[in-house]
Design a protein around this motif. Sequence first.
Motif, PDB file in Angstrom:
ATOM      1  N   VAL A 137       4.593   0.796   8.554  1.00  0.00           N
ATOM      2  CA  VAL A 137       5.508   1.931   8.679  1.00  0.00           C
ATOM      3  C   VAL A 137       5.216   2.635  10.000  1.00  0.00           C
ATOM      4  O   VAL A 137       4.100   3.105  10.217  1.00  0.00           O
ATOM      5  CB  VAL A 137       5.347   2.916   7.503  1.00  0.00           C
ATOM      6  CG1 VAL A 137       6.325   4.077   7.649  1.00  0.00           C
ATOM      7  CG2 VAL A 137       5.552   2.202   6.172  1.00  0.00           C
ATOM      8  N   GLN A 156       6.386   5.612  12.697  1.00  0.00           N
ATOM      9  CA  GLN A 156       7.153   6.843  12.903  1.00  0.00           C
ATOM     10  C   GLN A 156       7.511   6.942  14.382  1.00  0.00           C
ATOM     11  O   GLN A 156       6.678   7.296  15.207  1.00  0.00           O
ATOM     12  CB  GLN A 156       6.329   8.065  12.489  1.00  0.00           C
ATOM     13  CG  GLN A 156       7.064   9.385  12.627  1.00  0.00           C
ATOM     14  CD  GLN A 156       6.168  10.577  12.331  1.00  0.00           C
ATOM     15  OE1 GLN A 156       5.178  10.798  13.015  1.00  0.00           O
ATOM     16  NE2 GLN A 156       6.521  11.339  11.311  1.00  0.00           N
ATOM     17  N   HIS A 189      10.600   4.842  10.370  1.00  0.00           N
ATOM     18  CA  HIS A 189      10.888   5.809   9.304  1.00  0.00           C
ATOM     19  C   HIS A 189      10.065   7.072   9.545  1.00  0.00           C
ATOM     20  O   HIS A 189       9.359   7.189  10.532  1.00  0.00           O
ATOM     21  CB  HIS A 189      10.521   5.150   7.964  1.00  0.00           C
ATOM     22  CG  HIS A 189      10.844   5.957   6.743  1.00  0.00           C
ATOM     23  ND1 HIS A 189      11.925   6.791   6.656  1.00  0.00           N
ATOM     24  CD2 HIS A 189      10.205   6.043   5.543  1.00  0.00           C
ATOM     25  CE1 HIS A 189      11.952   7.352   5.465  1.00  0.00           C
ATOM     26  NE2 HIS A 189      10.923   6.929   4.772  1.00  0.00           N
ATOM     27  N   SER A 219       0.396   2.755   7.933  1.00  0.00           N
ATOM     28  CA  SER A 219       1.336   3.703   8.536  1.00  0.00           C
ATOM     29  C   SER A 219       0.760   4.273   9.820  1.00  0.00           C
ATOM     30  O   SER A 219      -0.440   4.556   9.906  1.00  0.00           O
ATOM     31  CB  SER A 219       1.634   4.851   7.561  1.00  0.00           C
ATOM     32  OG  SER A 219       2.107   4.369   6.322  1.00  0.00           O
ATOM     33  N   PRO A 234       2.611   5.516   1.810  1.00  0.00           N
ATOM     34  CA  PRO A 234       2.984   5.903   3.173  1.00  0.00           C
ATOM     35  C   PRO A 234       3.258   7.389   3.328  1.00  0.00           C
ATOM     36  O   PRO A 234       3.135   7.929   4.432  1.00  0.00           O
ATOM     37  CB  PRO A 234       4.245   5.070   3.443  1.00  0.00           C
ATOM     38  CG  PRO A 234       4.736   4.629   2.119  1.00  0.00           C
ATOM     39  CD  PRO A 234       3.536   4.517   1.228  1.00  0.00           C
TER      40      PRO A 234
END
Length: 390
Positions: free
Chosen positions: A8, A10, A60, A261, A273
């Motif tokens: 994941v 960001q 995400h 993450s 996450p």
Amino acid sequence: MPQIQLLVVQPTPFCNIDCRYCYLADRTNKSVVAGETLRNLFTQVFASGWADEGLSVVWHAGEPLVLPIDFYRGAFAMIEGLKPAGLSVRHSFQTNGTLIDDAWCDFIAEAEIAVGVSIDGPRHLHDRNRVTRSGRGTFDKTIEGIRRLRAHGVPFHVISVLTAESLAVPREMFEFYLAEGIEHVCFNVEESEGEHRSESFARAGIEDAYYGFLSEFWRLSAMYPGRIPYIREIDDAQRNVFRPRDAGFINQLATPFAITSMDWAGNIATFSPELLGLKNECYDNFVLGNINRDRLVELAERPLLKRMQADIDAGIALCRERCEYFSVCGGGEPVNKLFENGSFATAETTYCRMTKMRATDLVLDRLENVSNFVGGGEAAPPLANPSPVM
């Protein structure tokens, strides 16, 4: 050796809308992950051998489409240049859909990006919580994005957050998806995480309401075969119930680095996450290290990880000892245990009672009453909007 099954990333903490149930406290921050941070991450992931069976990357934890298409063109090209030959890397976006235009559709199709769009159902349900910072509903822009995806032939699924209000109207939800040509549906529940406390969880009878919603939604989907071929909660429950005894089962959310993450600044976390970005002094805000100054492979030996793992394992042991649903769950979600019960080292939560126990009950109940379910002589009821709306 750890195996990363989901990475994941960001790209930015910023979100262009302000959902009332969002757990991300930093969503007004417009920082963007640096190219060098991404390079450090993927260089180390590929060198670690932790992703040698392929890598799924989801962009995400902010709205990924607030960044320009060229950002992702550059990032994907860099990742492609770094990855070992023969290793597959699959990218996905989880988006609120409000920024999807023709250019995004073309790029998504070109790059074969999987897309999840967050929409909570018809306008009056969606606009209760998914709003702008001035409090205006976002339904019109989200549905426009979904219609553009369909017009371009881009596959997508939707994630709908179920509240007490939407749980009361399964038929309305079903008819909405059919009218909009939505074929792949995932349901989240409005849960307590971070600073958000779920109003739905506090309501009496919420677990029965969830069971009733899924039951009716499944019944309707059986009456219109092929229209909504994928309902994640039903499909997952069936797969777990009918899993062969000797089939392996891994709870990704409780397995170190199975889900890894990274936030925009390079901070690394694992397990649920949602933990990355939440605050907790006891666990150093869940940050194991930073990819710009630490070696990924050394994070597995950090005292913080060992402390978290010990508490998570203690909670799993309680689940194994006490819960008859353990074989279909594997010990639950650490983030929900922490924020509902105050500790990883606990067992049952409202979240697991709803999403695991009641979904499993539904599949088992259907199995016992199969003659009264599909093909039981009941005619399909007329739909308010039987055809997709373009």
